[in-house]
Structures are given as structure tokens and as C-alpha cells.
Design an enzyme around this catalytic site. Sequence first.
Site, PDB file in Angstrom:
ATOM      1  N   ARG A 190      -2.671  -2.098  -3.326  1.00  0.00           N
ATOM      2  CA  ARG A 190      -3.876  -1.309  -3.093  1.00  0.00           C
ATOM      3  C   ARG A 190      -3.806  -0.097  -4.008  1.00  0.00           C
ATOM      4  NH1 ARG A 190      -5.259   3.081   1.203  1.00  0.00           N
ATOM      5  NH2 ARG A 190      -7.481   3.224   0.830  1.00  0.00           N
ATOM      6  N   ARG A 200     -13.070  15.089   8.548  1.00  0.00           N
ATOM      7  CA  ARG A 200     -13.833  15.416   7.331  1.00  0.00           C
ATOM      8  C   ARG A 200     -15.295  15.649   7.690  1.00  0.00           C
ATOM      9  NH1 ARG A 200     -12.132  10.296   3.949  1.00  0.00           N
ATOM     10  NH2 ARG A 200     -10.427   9.994   5.403  1.00  0.00           N
ATOM     11  N   GLU A 202      -8.192  -5.653   5.176  1.00  0.00           N
ATOM     12  CA  GLU A 202      -8.043  -5.292   3.762  1.00  0.00           C
ATOM     13  C   GLU A 202      -6.831  -5.973   3.136  1.00  0.00           C
ATOM     14  OE1 GLU A 202      -9.242  -0.812   3.264  1.00  0.00           O
ATOM     15  OE2 GLU A 202      -8.766  -1.195   5.352  1.00  0.00           O
ATOM     16  N   HIS A 246     -13.298   2.572   0.425  1.00  0.00           N
ATOM     17  CA  HIS A 246     -13.252   1.480   1.426  1.00  0.00           C
ATOM     18  C   HIS A 246     -13.826   0.199   0.831  1.00  0.00           C
ATOM     19  CE1 HIS A 246     -13.688   4.591   4.953  1.00  0.00           C
ATOM     20  NE2 HIS A 246     -12.405   4.282   4.790  1.00  0.00           N
ATOM     21  N   ASN A 288       0.875  -1.169   0.000  1.00  0.00           N
ATOM     22  CA  ASN A 288       0.000   0.000   0.000  1.00  0.00           C
ATOM     23  C   ASN A 288       0.917   1.225   0.000  1.00  0.00           C
ATOM     24  OD1 ASN A 288      -1.761   2.071   0.505  1.00  0.00           O
ATOM     25  ND2 ASN A 288      -2.675   1.171   2.342  1.00  0.00           N
TER      26      ASN A 288
END
Length: 395
Positions: A91, A241, A383, A180, A7
Amino acid sequence: MKVLVINAGSSSLKFTMFSMSKQSVLCKGLIERIGLKSPRFVYHRQGDSPTEELLNIVNHNGAMQALCHKLIDPEHGVIKSLSEVEAIGHRVVHGGERFTKAVKIDQTVKDGIRQCAALAPLHNPPNLEGIEACENFFPGVPGVAVFDTAFHQSMQPEAYLYALPRDLYKKLSIRKYGFHGTSHKYVYYEGCRFLGLDPKKARVLVCHLGNGSSIAAIEGGKVLDTSMGMTPLMGLVMGTRCGAVDAGVVLHLIKNGYTVDEVDVILNKKSGLQGVSGISSDMRDIEAACLSGNSDAQEAFDLFIHRLLVYIGGYYLLLGGAEAILFTGGIGENSHATRKALIDALAVYGCELDEEANKKRQVNAIISKPGSKLVAAIIPTNEELMIAQEAMELI
Ligand code: AMP
């Protein structure tokens, strides 16, 4: 079979090496502050204590070189030769409309990832650097790109279109993509397996709640809707956020003299739990402040829950009812206060909280009472394993 999962971010490279026969992690870690002051290499071999080194690493190629060196190190490594690695899963944040599933990487795929960079300018370019660094150090080893957006590509136009002039969708690819996706997919299938649901038919709400949060309504392995949008700014209240706000707010700020960059910082870095509480973006701090009677923290927590309930209610209706609601991510897996606040409101759907089960820190656990029509469960996300599995399946 050994699969390496990479990643690569703008200044970091995270890695996990799996032995797929037992689906076990051999080692994992990260190299951070690449190209910045004091790059740091954190390495954790299964069964050993993590180690940390400061190294002079200026780019992803240098990071990959340091990683390869470590992987085959006679004392600390996990393989004898790099040729033991049979696949590398990467990823990749944005696959646009082009990538609806994981793909084996070739020049055309790399060009596609580059084209999708217009939609994720901060993420796709470093993802690509990670891919190219691997090609340099693992020549001939197949690479597989696993996209954060791919699982959500099953959404239909009524879910992914914005009510904007169609031209904008056609010319600038403005639509909802969702993120996601790898986590939602893993949690959906793992949740179905754990609860004995048929993944070809199940109707499930997956709540991925962490610093970044999103919820997905999934039926039979297909996403009907998800809360993040064209960018990961949309939807739920997050650490910093804002999630959903009236687009008119953005116009109002700009008309009041804020620059586009300032608005960007406000919406992405200064909002969410942080912005409303004025205390922290971290749910643990928010919960502690709520307990000590801080009203701004309490409002931030209540807003976080309220927004989630609005989505859960809407998605339950879209699914025409659901068998399960699954919690994952740092908050979803650990915050019993969040889960309690949500599940207490879900009595209307026949979901009753098992208070004791909810308070325990558990891996894969049902937290609703037996007989609940809507079963609530904690399913920790993985993940990296999902990426490794997809890589293995493709090669
Ligand atoms: P993630 O982005 O998935 O790593 O999740 C990070 C979020 O999980 C942060 O807001 C943390 O405060 C939250 N978190 C982690 N552990 C706990 C905990 N024990 N209780 C409440 N929130 C937690």
C-alpha cells in the site's frame, strides 16, 4: 499462489498473507511501535488465536526480519520457505498524478514514490522503507505498489482543480487527489457484483465512513468526484479531522497568533466528532452520548449527517442519478443509526430503508426495501484483498 500484502506506516507494519487460489487469508497481523518503546508483534494465523510478543525492533528492516522468521516458523508459520511468496503488494498512500494504477516496482517507480513524498511526507517515506525491507528479505520476488490515490485519477479537471491561480497547480501540484481509492474501488466492484450491476455502466455512491471518511461518485468504474482533497483533511466530518472548512478560518487562526503547527493539530487532531462533541472521536461513544441526551454529541452527529447529505445530494446530481449507495468502513458497516439518518433523507431519490435489514450486522446486505429506485447496501471493504488481486494481476 501466495501473495503478501504490506502496509508500512511510520512506526508500524501491517501484513496479510493470502492464498490466492481460494482468496483466503493464511495469516495477518501487525508490528507496531517500531523504533519506539516496547515494540509489539501481533500475529494471527487463520484458525488459531492471535498471539502477542514484545520484541526489540528498531526499524522496518528489523520488522520484516521478525515477520519472515514467523512466516516460516515450523510451529506457527504458514509457508515452508520464503520462496513460496510469488508477489508482494504494497500500500502506497500518494501516487500524485504520475501513478494512475498499480505498478510493478522498479527503481524508477521507487524514485517516483520518493518524489510524491512532497505531497505525503508522513506516509510515502515509510511506505518506501517497507518496500526496501521486502527487497532485502525477498530478493527477486516482484513487488507491486498500489496507490490510495490512483483510482481517483480518472477525475476530470473540473473536479480536481481548485479555483486558485493555475501556477500553484503547475509549480506545487496543488489539486484534489482523493484517498481511500483502494477501498472505493473494491467496494464499487464488489457492490456491482453483489447487486448484479454492470460495472462498466453503473452509477454508484460509495460512502467509506470510519475514523477517516470519504465519499466517491463513481460511474462505469471512473471516479467523477470524491470528498477528500489534496490531503485527507478535506470533505466529510471525521473522527478528529474537520473536513471542509472555509480556508479563511486558517488565515484567521494564524492572524490571531496560532502557529502553523498548532493549526495543524487543531484541524487534524482536535476537530471532527471529537472537537464538536468534546467527548470522543469514536462514533460508538457519540451514539451512546446522544442516547443519554448530550446535546453537544447530538450536534456532532447531526453535523456528520448534514455534511454527508450535502455531498450525497451533489454527487447524485453529478452522476445524473444513481443505482446504488454503498456503505463501508467501521461506521458505514456498523452504525445503523448513521445509515438510518442518511437513508431516511434519501426518500426523495426513491430509497426506502428496510429497518430490520439495517439493524442486523451483515456482510454484503441490501438495506433498502425491494423496489427502491436507489438501492442501499452494506459492502464491507477489503483493501488488503484488493491490493493482493492487483499484485497478482500485474505479475
Ligand atoms: P475504521 O476507521 O474504519 O476502523 O472505523 C472506526 C469507526 O467505526 C469508529 O468511529 C468507531 O466508533 C466506528 N464503529 C465501529 N463499530 C461501530 C458500531 N457498532 N457502531 C457505531 N460505530 C462503530
